[in-house]
Design a protein around this motif. Structure first.
Motif, mmCIF file in Angstrom:
data_model
loop_
_atom_site.group_PDB
_atom_site.id
_atom_site.type_symbol
_atom_site.label_atom_id
_atom_site.label_comp_id
_atom_site.label_asym_id
_atom_site.label_seq_id
_atom_site.Cartn_x
_atom_site.Cartn_y
_atom_site.Cartn_z
ATOM 1 N N ILE A 1 0.871 -1.178 0.000
ATOM 2 C CA ILE A 1 0.000 0.000 0.000
ATOM 3 C C ILE A 1 0.901 1.219 0.000
ATOM 4 O O ILE A 1 1.566 1.523 0.994
ATOM 5 C CB ILE A 1 -0.953 0.013 1.204
ATOM 6 C CG1 ILE A 1 -1.673 -1.342 1.327
ATOM 7 C CG2 ILE A 1 -1.952 1.162 1.067
ATOM 8 C CD1 ILE A 1 -2.569 -1.708 0.172
ATOM 9 N N MET B 1 -9.002 4.440 -2.220
ATOM 10 C CA MET B 1 -7.783 3.703 -2.526
ATOM 11 C C MET B 1 -7.781 3.449 -4.032
ATOM 12 O O MET B 1 -8.842 3.285 -4.638
ATOM 13 C CB MET B 1 -7.740 2.366 -1.783
ATOM 14 C CG MET B 1 -7.624 2.507 -0.280
ATOM 15 S SD MET B 1 -7.371 0.884 0.514
ATOM 16 C CE MET B 1 -5.716 0.480 -0.064
ATOM 17 N N VAL B 2 -6.588 3.355 -4.587
ATOM 18 C CA VAL B 2 -6.471 3.152 -6.033
ATOM 19 C C VAL B 2 -5.598 1.931 -6.288
ATOM 20 O O VAL B 2 -4.368 2.006 -6.205
ATOM 21 C CB VAL B 2 -5.856 4.390 -6.724
ATOM 22 C CG1 VAL B 2 -5.848 4.203 -8.241
ATOM 23 C CG2 VAL B 2 -6.617 5.655 -6.348
ATOM 24 N N PRO B 3 -6.211 0.776 -6.582
ATOM 25 C CA PRO B 3 -5.398 -0.404 -6.890
ATOM 26 C C PRO B 3 -4.643 -0.229 -8.202
ATOM 27 O O PRO B 3 -5.140 0.400 -9.133
ATOM 28 C CB PRO B 3 -6.447 -1.524 -7.031
ATOM 29 C CG PRO B 3 -7.702 -0.999 -6.415
ATOM 30 C CD PRO B 3 -7.648 0.491 -6.590
ATOM 31 N N GLU B 4 -3.429 -0.767 -8.255
ATOM 32 C CA GLU B 4 -2.712 -0.811 -9.535
ATOM 33 C C GLU B 4 -3.570 -1.568 -10.541
ATOM 34 O O GLU B 4 -4.220 -2.554 -10.193
ATOM 35 C CB GLU B 4 -1.385 -1.562 -9.372
ATOM 36 C CG GLU B 4 -0.334 -0.810 -8.611
ATOM 37 C CD GLU B 4 0.370 0.233 -9.467
ATOM 38 O OE1 GLU B 4 0.871 -0.107 -10.540
ATOM 39 O OE2 GLU B 4 0.382 1.406 -9.029
ATOM 40 N N PRO B 5 -3.542 -1.144 -11.786
ATOM 41 C CA PRO B 5 -4.454 -1.756 -12.765
ATOM 42 C C PRO B 5 -4.030 -3.128 -13.265
ATOM 43 O O PRO B 5 -4.727 -3.706 -14.089
ATOM 44 C CB PRO B 5 -4.462 -0.736 -13.913
ATOM 45 C CG PRO B 5 -3.209 0.042 -13.756
ATOM 46 C CD PRO B 5 -2.863 0.035 -12.299
ATOM 47 N N THR B 6 -2.900 -3.620 -12.805
ATOM 48 C CA THR B 6 -2.551 -4.999 -13.151
ATOM 49 C C THR B 6 -2.005 -5.729 -11.933
ATOM 50 O O THR B 6 -1.415 -5.124 -11.041
ATOM 51 C CB THR B 6 -1.460 -5.082 -14.257
ATOM 52 O OG1 THR B 6 -0.328 -4.311 -13.823
ATOM 53 C CG2 THR B 6 -1.957 -4.537 -15.577
ATOM 54 N N ILE B 7 -2.243 -6.996 -11.897
ATOM 55 C CA ILE B 7 -1.634 -7.910 -10.930
ATOM 56 C C ILE B 7 -0.876 -8.930 -11.761
ATOM 57 O O ILE B 7 -1.463 -9.515 -12.688
ATOM 58 C CB ILE B 7 -2.690 -8.618 -10.063
ATOM 59 C CG1 ILE B 7 -3.454 -7.605 -9.204
ATOM 60 C CG2 ILE B 7 -2.026 -9.667 -9.171
ATOM 61 C CD1 ILE B 7 -4.580 -8.232 -8.362
ATOM 62 N N ALA C 1 -1.311 -0.924 -4.430
ATOM 63 C CA ALA C 1 -2.411 0.049 -4.466
ATOM 64 C C ALA C 1 -1.919 1.321 -3.798
ATOM 65 O O ALA C 1 -0.976 1.291 -3.008
ATOM 66 C CB ALA C 1 -3.635 -0.489 -3.730
ATOM 67 N N GLY D 1 -2.804 4.266 -1.140
ATOM 68 C CA GLY D 1 -3.679 4.601 -0.025
ATOM 69 C C GLY D 1 -3.763 6.111 0.149
ATOM 70 O O GLY D 1 -2.939 6.857 -0.384
ATOM 71 N N MET E 1 -11.668 -2.450 -14.271
ATOM 72 C CA MET E 1 -10.787 -1.307 -14.506
ATOM 73 C C MET E 1 -11.019 -0.758 -15.921
ATOM 74 O O MET E 1 -11.011 0.450 -16.135
ATOM 75 C CB MET E 1 -9.327 -1.750 -14.390
ATOM 76 C CG MET E 1 -8.873 -2.091 -12.985
ATOM 77 S SD MET E 1 -8.070 -0.663 -12.194
ATOM 78 C CE MET E 1 -8.199 -1.149 -10.461
ATOM 79 N N LEU F 1 -8.782 -7.797 -12.806
ATOM 80 C CA LEU F 1 -7.631 -7.994 -11.918
ATOM 81 C C LEU F 1 -7.517 -9.439 -11.433
ATOM 82 O O LEU F 1 -6.552 -9.787 -10.759
ATOM 83 C CB LEU F 1 -7.714 -7.050 -10.709
ATOM 84 C CG LEU F 1 -7.434 -5.582 -11.001
ATOM 85 C CD1 LEU F 1 -7.484 -4.756 -9.715
ATOM 86 C CD2 LEU F 1 -6.067 -5.394 -11.661
#
Lengths: 349, 349, 349, 349
Positions: free
Chosen positions: C167, C185-191, C213, C215, D253, D286
């Motif tokens: 985070i 919160m803004v998650p990264e757009p890829t995992i 992501a 925070g 997303m 995701l």
């Protein structure tokens, strides 16, 4: 009687609320909304709204995204008696000529300058001066609230001079993952701020100066006023003047409404669509009068407060309601506007 | 000459800064700090400070935590000529009698009422009236800033009336995981707020009204003032009055200092201990004068601004500096206080 | 012995800290910093640093702002043995050829890709492989912390697989009035996120996947790890491996360090410049081992953690310290780095 | 057929939503809500709800505030077949005996321990085991989401082990002026956190460990999972298992739903009451599968997600719907629950 055919160009924070409000008006028909977005903001509306693309490029992009726009802005204008332009600041003014050419009346929003249309609008202040015009500008959320509240005191002959500090929300909730501020305040880089002169486009006689800053929150502006009255007055006189004015609702610290978020939650509890508050919420128990001075604080739900004004502007330009009282009654009844969120309605004013 | 033996009771936000400042004074000796905490706040200081326990219970708890307090508050009082009480609001007033009995002079902080000591202190305003007293109260961060800035204009014969809006930080950074506010503002439940009358305990003649609210940020208060001047004045007259006053430093939007966090970062860049700013930071280019009115905005670093006042209060009560100028020069030189953070120092004032 | 002449190109969050750290090194001389800004960020440094302009345009702008740059980047390169490039992401890679032409070694930062220099650097992991190279890249704050912590467990033969949730702070304090996020919160757009592969540029054998992501806070990243160990291990084995590794410091919930802001305040209390923490702060009492799994959480002070690595990279490229231990000892001693912020130092490791 | 007479004790975040949902159920009648508050939270509901006072003291206070409670909790219990206890944590367990004595069935919330009722409830997981019981506990928002999502994968035979990081919202919007956190994160003081064992009260066989922390935002929790699958699986297998499960809705997303606040705004746009989202919102794009591991992220609207479960629990205890499918269909239809917020509904499942 034929309904006013209303188009909305720009389906953002204001545009989507105007579209919903038009739906509720007995004398209006929503013929379409136009935008350039293709994402969730449009997808969530596509099933229930006649959708148009603001540009040919947007039309192609919408089609590619599985949306089925009914045409471009040109087609929307053909079907409209009046267009509500809620496009972003740098776009709107450029649309004016196009609307003129299409012979469609147009309502702009407060991001535009007064000069764009030559007329600025707040229903209770100057509805009649807009009757039959081709265009007007509904002033911004901050300015609308100022005109409502200070206009009420001015109309009652009580106001000599107003000095206000406006703490604005930093950004709107839907876009608060972009461009917000964190753990700081950002004062406007000039004093006075522009809201004072802007209010004077509607109420030219007001003597007012505003200082503005952004605060680290996303919902509702919060205004703090020091008012020089024309004479020593009682607190009741000031309260009566506010109570008599439309589109102002009292809230009270003593009811537990002690912070911006309390009022926002109350709107959710009242079942308001999107939690909207169209009224200016004045803290009744913070209204303080000392000799010939008054102090007060209110809360402005910036996402929604100009929606009723926009609806009234439609009637003013199209001449379909002869005066402010007639139009505002329809608007306020359909939206469910209140003069007090918790106390039983007073006798009609 | 024997140094003034200073004890500090309460090692919190103010206490730890006062202790550090006492270390820097050539005429003072820090004989000890007392507290009841046993955690990181004390552990990080235990190696470099003579540590005492405020109570016998705390002494036992400290020992259990591996700390080695030199005694309790009683022992600290025995070694002290003067005690700086920076304990929490509900605790401090109760200590007064104890200090009296021990024959130790005492400086309280702004959380206490004026009545507790009968004297309220801001160095540049009323140092001399505290000379030789047994006790005084250094007023709060907000009040200190008001007395510095409005006192400067009042002293220059320019100020007739002041109306201010004070947006306070919600909580201090060290405790922002407890009791903060989120995404809202919280107006004080009464207008006027208490800061106006509080400033009048130091400058009784001021005509001022304050409105206060908490904003959703953790560092520094931000004050917005509308000032009625005694006459039409030029902007330079107002600036000169501020420039001539001590413990005010100009900042400028045009230098890129455009928000509270900019100034805070500047303090870090200047190498200030803990990033502290003891000066009131007035935005020079926001000082606006229209006829007989002035408008201004400044930033108050609430964690530190009362530290130099507390140091001066020590000298005033102990009579070790005959006047404000003498004491303030030592204090300001040792702390490195400035009248402008970016421009070369002007000729001495 | 002649000191290494170090230039810094880019005086931002990292650049200003690197400049300060170079000042502290007995074997280095800061010959200059170059930037394009002319505002408070540079003005506050102008008196104590040899200032250069990154470009001729910037040189003119600096002069117009009353600053006196000693020349442009070209002149700085002439005086430098090595340049630390801390310019923004899109600028840095473009400078590489220029440094090569000037015959100046160069250290880049983690915003650049591994491919830019072909070598990525974390002192304790691969100092020796950088000896004598012309360029390297100090990896990002997140990656540096991962290499330190997971590298410690890997080096102890304990780590089979690591899965982490990172985070990140949303933006740095100095710029939190621009581009922050609010109440979200803004998650990264890829995992997986990029930090896993990035750590593998330094420790190729690691089996790790990261999810990231942003925070809604401005200071320090916070990593949460699930670790598959190579075998059942005791908690003490895991702690010992961490304790034996450099640049990791333990903090404890039981000491009251219960949130990110607690640790940040502790750094201020410890008198750290700018409140910096160069160590990875691992919560000792949250290190949990269940069979062959371990779980842990740590805090990464993103503004400063790569500063010691950058200093070591200077010695590696210039070959002025033969191995990591030699360089790191000088760096850590001059900065005052610790393995525990509250407990007495253990016997040397 | 006689409707189930439902009482609600505690008109807070959950209680007010349960009351609204009961209104929508064709087989239920809301006989009253009881609370002790007298402020805006109750005043805004007083006109549309049968109001009771939780205690005799509260009854007097309500009367003094101009409210007209129909009686106390005793009278409410007399009229109820079942009571939904949504009182605060320390209050609820103490009410159990009272409900038993009154012969009224009772549903508790996730703040209570499993031991209080001996049964924990998530409709899709164990509805049948609650049939005819006197009491149950609807598990917390976090646990409900875990049971829905992991239960779906477990039910499809795909899940071997789950390791999750749960970033919780810090406080609810209505109370964010009290007790929030600012500009920090607060890790739970132990690993594993309690949510893992709590989910096992419903799905005993799950192998899961959770790590939790509070983030600096007020709306919706955000969970990040690393899942060890029982075998190598394709991404489609994982997606299909989630798609087949009830009360999970996909977001993407690629539709611009890139942050917690985007989804929250979407709920407002969809006209949801109070902007509520009863579904777990899983980011479809995701969901990542690598060999025998899967990674996923979802968003939990903590204010509302347990409302449909509570409605189903009413039917289970009263035996008025024979199985989960029957009850959930009524609940989901009346609330308007969806499996995808933007795509057309799939064929019925």
């Amino acid at each position: 009687m034929r309904k006013i055919r209303v188009g909305v160009n720009g389906y953002g924070v204001i545009g989507k609320r105007v579209a919903d409000a038009v739906f509720l008006q007995p004398d209006m028909e929503l013929v379409g909304v136009a935008d350039i977005a293709t994402d969730w903001r449009i997808q969530s509306a596509a099933n229930r709204l006649p959708l148009f693309a603001s540009t040919p490029d947007a039309q192609a992009a919408m089609a590619a995204a599985g949306l089925r726009p009914l045409g471009t802005l040109d087609e929307l204008l053909e079907r409209s008696d009046i267009i509500i332009d809620t496009t972003p600041k740098h776009v709107a003014a450029g649309n004016l000529e196009r609307y003129r050419t299409a012979g469609v009346k147009a309502v702009f929003q407060g991001g535009e300058s007064h000069a764009t249309t030559g007329h600025s609008f707040v229903a209770q202040a100057n509805y009649e001066s807009a009757l039959g015009r081709d265009t007007t500008r509904v002033v911004s959320c901050n300015t609308t609230s100022i005109v409502r509240v200070l206009g009420a005191l001015d109309g009652a002959g009580l106001l000599r001079r107003a000095r206000g500090v406006l703490i604005r929300r930093a950004t709107d909730p839907w876009e608060s993952h972009l461009g917000g501020i964190m753990n700081t305040m950002v004062p406007e880089p000039t004093i006075p701020s522009h809201q004072g002169p802007d209010a004077q486009t509607v109420l030219p006689g007001l003597d007012l100066v505003t200082i503005a800053a952004k605060g680290a929150h996303t919902q509702t502006h919060n205004h703090y006023w020091t008012l020089q009255l024309t004479r020593e007055a009682s607190r009741d006189e000031v309260l009566d003047a506010l109570r008599a004015a439309p589109r102002i609702a009292f809230i009270r610290m003593s009811d537990g409404l002690v912070a911006l978020n309390s009022t926002i939650e109350l709107m959710r509890d009242l079942g308001r669509p999107r939690g909207d508050m169209w009224e200016v919420a004045v803290w009744e128990d913070l209204v303080t009068v000392q000799g010939d001075e008054a102090f007060l604080t209110y809360q402005v739900y910036n996402e929604a407060i100009v929606v009723p004004e926009t609806i009234d502007a439609i009637r003013a330009l199209t001449g379909t309601a002869p005066d402010a009282a007639t139009s505002m009654k329809i608007t306020d009844d359909t939206l469910g506007m209140r003069s007090d969120f918790l106390r039983p309605a007073e006798s009609p004013r």
